[in-house]
Enzyme design. Sequence first.
Site, short mmCIF file in Angstrom:
data_model
loop_
_atom_site.label_atom_id
_atom_site.label_comp_id
_atom_site.label_asym_id
_atom_site.label_seq_id
_atom_site.Cartn_x
_atom_site.Cartn_y
_atom_site.Cartn_z
CE LYS A 107 79.38 -0.13 41.93
NZ LYS A 107 80.61 -0.55 41.23
CG ASP A 135 87.15 -0.35 36.10
OD1 ASP A 135 88.13 0.38 35.78
OD2 ASP A 135 86.05 0.09 36.49
CG PHE A 171 79.66 -0.90 36.46
CD1 PHE A 171 79.32 -1.34 35.19
CD2 PHE A 171 80.90 -1.20 36.98
CE1 PHE A 171 80.22 -2.09 34.46
CE2 PHE A 171 81.80 -1.95 36.25
CZ PHE A 171 81.47 -2.39 34.98
#
Length: 888
Positions: free
Chosen positions: A611, A707, A594
């Site tokens: 992130k 995931d 991502f």
Amino acid sequence: MAAMSLFGLLLGLLAVAASAQNPSMTGFISIDCGLDGESGYTDKVTQILYLPDEPYTSAGVNQRVHLGTNLTSIMSYYANVRSFPDGVRNCYTLGPLVRGAKYRVKAEFLYGNYDGLGRPPTFDLYLGVNLWETVETGNYSRAEIIAVAAAEIMQVCLVNTGKGTPFISELDLRLLPDSMYTLVNSSHSIVFIGSRINYGGETQIMYPDDPYDRLWQPVELGNRIRTVARVNPPVGDEFPVPQAVLKTAATATSLSEGLSITIVGRPNVANYLFIYSAELQPLGDNETREFSIYAGDNLLHGPFRPSFLQAQAVYLPPPSQPQGLTYYLRATANSTLPPIINALEAFTLQHLTLMPTDEGEVEAISNLQDLYRVERNWVGDPCVPKNFTWEGLECSVNASNPSRITSLNLSHSGLGGRVPLSIANLTYVESLDLSYNNFTGEIPAYIENLSALKILNLESNNLSGNISKTLYKRSQDGSLLLRINNNPILCSTVDLCNATKKKKPIIIPIAVTVSASFLVLLLVVSIVCIQKRRVGRTQKNTQAELYMEQQAADGNRQSVGKGKRLLSESGQFSVSDVVRITNNFERPIGRGGFGTVYHGRLKDETQVAVKVVSKSSSQGAKEFRAEAQLLRRVHHKHLVSLLGYCNDNLALVYEFMPQGSLADHLSGDSANKTTLSWRLRLRIALEAAQGLDYLHYGCKPPIVHRDVKPSNILLNENFEVKLADFGLSRSFTDEEATHISTVVAGSPGYLDPEYYKTTRLTEKSDVYSFGIVLLELVTGKPPIVNDSKRTHITQHVQSRLERGDIADITDQRMQGDYDVNSIWKVIEIALSCTSPNSSERPTMSTVVVQLKDCLTVKSSGDFPIDIATDTLAIIPPHSMARISPSAR
Ligand SMILES: *[C@@H]1O[C@H](CO)[C@@H](O)[C@H](O)[C@H]1NC(C)=O
Ligand SMILES: *[C@@H]1O[C@H](CO)[C@@H](O)[C@H](O)[C@H]1NC(C)=O
Ligand SMILES: *[C@@H]1O[C@H](CO)[C@@H](O)[C@H](O)[C@H]1NC(C)=O
Ligand SMILES: *[C@@H]1O[C@H](CO)[C@@H](O)[C@H](O)[C@H]1NC(C)=O
Ligand SMILES: *[C@@H]1O[C@H](CO)[C@@H](O)[C@H](O)[C@H]1NC(C)=O
Ligand SMILES: *[C@@H]1O[C@H](CO)[C@@H](O)[C@H](O)[C@H]1NC(C)=O
Ligand SMILES: *[C@@H]1O[C@H](CO)[C@@H](O)[C@H](O)[C@H]1NC(C)=O
Ligand SMILES: *[C@@H]1O[C@H](CO)[C@@H](O)[C@H](O)[C@H]1NC(C)=O
Ligand SMILES: *[C@@H]1O[C@H](CO)[C@@H](O)[C@H](O)[C@H]1NC(C)=O
């Protein structure tokens, strides 16, 4: 030639650096406009060297005047003109000059029906940025101005005002001593009207008789009077009137009549006069010449008596009540002789209201012009006057300061090469548009120093390298609108490229634009629940452990508090919050599907992992917001919590996880190189299962993680599990097939085999992935075993199970320190989870129950402590190492 050397002497006195090679350096430029060829010629009478236009202007076309025109025998420069059929403003650039020195500039216009139209044009003539005069050429016209050079060049511009094509026959420039025309300074020039008059003369007096190349026209008035004696010019250096002019004069024919002087001036402007008068005949004792000067009945000057052979200059400012263009010289009552006048100069004083563009900026933009041969209206001053501002520029025009370029638009100009250095000198530029060209190389560093810059458009070029931190920061905090779309090899997030060089090369091209939100910025801050757990452990804790726990607890509380303070009701963070938290994306600590993960610090020093999520779809932004709002409501002690998001950008902020991810420990990449004991592995498995179970059954609607893999199983300093990245892929499902396939390609082995048939990911897909994680925990091997056949971990385990060899299956690093029964049980659970048929897989709730059973097989209750003690003893309190919530 004598006059030439006199002029040279003059230049010496003025300390002008004269260069014999370069005539312009002497302040003596003479252009025969429209002259063909390159060499020019020397006029036979004046010995002046006339040059063709070529070095001074690039515009216009050469034309010859009509053959019948007879004036060509007077000056040969009348034989041709340069006309400017194209463009509104066309300019001659004269120089190099001495800045601050005084120059006389003259232009002549002899129409001579050069265009066969028989219609002499009218147009505007500018000296630099200020209107010099409107030229009604008629059959012949002439313009003359005296001004101070504001720069090392002067520009003379012809402006088409729709009344015929501008043209010019001759243009010259002469340096004047400072002492002359003291009315002229940097803010005022004087424009001569009706030329200069040499009363009583018979011929024009000009160069070389007048070393300053002024033209004195003979005029007949009253009686002519002359002397052969020398007539001294007015005292001082201000009025060096030529001898030939002073030696002749006019007197009135009778004492009573006086002299009436009508100047060829402009009716409604303030006309100034210099009148030069000297007594040219010796007067007897009974003789007196005394007179006064009037405009109408207004006495302007006098009475005064001219001195014998000594000229006097009379300065006549415009009368307070304008009386037209006629002045009267009248003898006083006791004068026995009529008034006398030798010469006259009439002019208007012009206030130079407009300031030209800053010289450095002119030079910079001219460099650009030379570089790119810009074919636009790029002539004259770049900014001034306003309606001639160069196409693609915007300026701040200021009466008291030089104009500055505030906007430069070079888009769609077919330009290539590096972004030119000259732009660095446009220090006031607020908007810079270089889009749709073919610029290559890096974005120059100087762009950062353009502090006024608010808009930078670099779209659709071939730029490379990356965006500097400073630019990125400015684009993020909203002070700079940055557009860099469609630069195929330009990296667009700070540090992404730098980091890429060092780390695994997963580059996610991000289009950073502010207006079109190609980026989605999510901001997630984890809430950590401090648990009063591990009863019975305290007695074994060291001081260090207690300190660490206290720190962690404080940090977590602060983190939560901070998160709340940061949040608005909607849960949105500002871009500047993100920038501040990450200290402008200073330190990348991990990378995943991502995006990139950065280290961050809240104001209270609580460490976080941020992130930065990339998403190149405008549609994604909206979906993502809905998703973020949903995820924000998800709270579980084994899930990182989403506290908020930034809608204009991309970032997820997690609690800083000192122990990184499970993947780090299984791969042996963890900083402390400790081996996870079997009991700790079991606990990790259970906590991860609890997290997934909560997503599947505790949330409405259920959330599929999508995931599940060791790199998304994060560990805090106490090795407690926090699942990361859950649910995010929901937003991507439709168009993020690429993302899914990236997962397959990048970390194969975790993906539900049914996905290939159904292309749908369900809770059971998570169960499959979890089963793989269980097998990894047992074997310490990656999902695709790195042997020659690249066996999948399920086959690897099954083939060994058939041989009944548990020791061969388990991670060697555990050195046999495990309960075999619980290993068996976990393998059993794992294999049921990884059943190819999803209906045969258990639910996560079942898995949780089964894993709890495993843990109670041998419950000595002390399993966390051996690990924790080792770990806490060797990890520095603020270790930054190995935090990668979603690495690999
Ligand atoms: C042209 O000028 C020459 C000499 O300057 C003169 O002799 C001639 O008469 C002039 N012709 C016309 C048509 O004015
Ligand atoms: C210009 O010249 C033409 C012929 O040479 C003459 O008829 C006309 O009167 C002149 N115009 C002016 C304004 O002097
Ligand atoms: C320049 O000259 C004008 C008129 O000669 C005068 O009014 C003005 O004060 C002068 N300005 C400066 C700065 O000397
Ligand atoms: C001035 O005196 C001279 C003789 O000295 C005489 O000839 C002349 O006419 C006088 N002029 C006047 C105006 O009286
Ligand atoms: C000329 O006349 C004025 C008065 O009109 C007088 O003041 C002046 O003294 C006279 N000058 C001479 C030289 O007589
Ligand atoms: C342009 O900028 C450079 C570097 O900032 C400087 O050295 C140079 O003198 C500047 N040129 C002009 C014309 O101001
Ligand atoms: C430029 O602007 C001035 C003032 O607005 C106006 O008087 C002049 O006619 C304009 N010139 C042109 C060529 O448009
Ligand atoms: C011109 O510049 C001065 C000084 O920078 C500033 O104070 C003034 O406001 C400016 N005027 C205009 C019209 O921009
Ligand atoms: C852009 O520049 C590159 C390299 O100089 C060149 O190969 C390419 O043809 C150029 N493209 C265009 C559209 O001018």
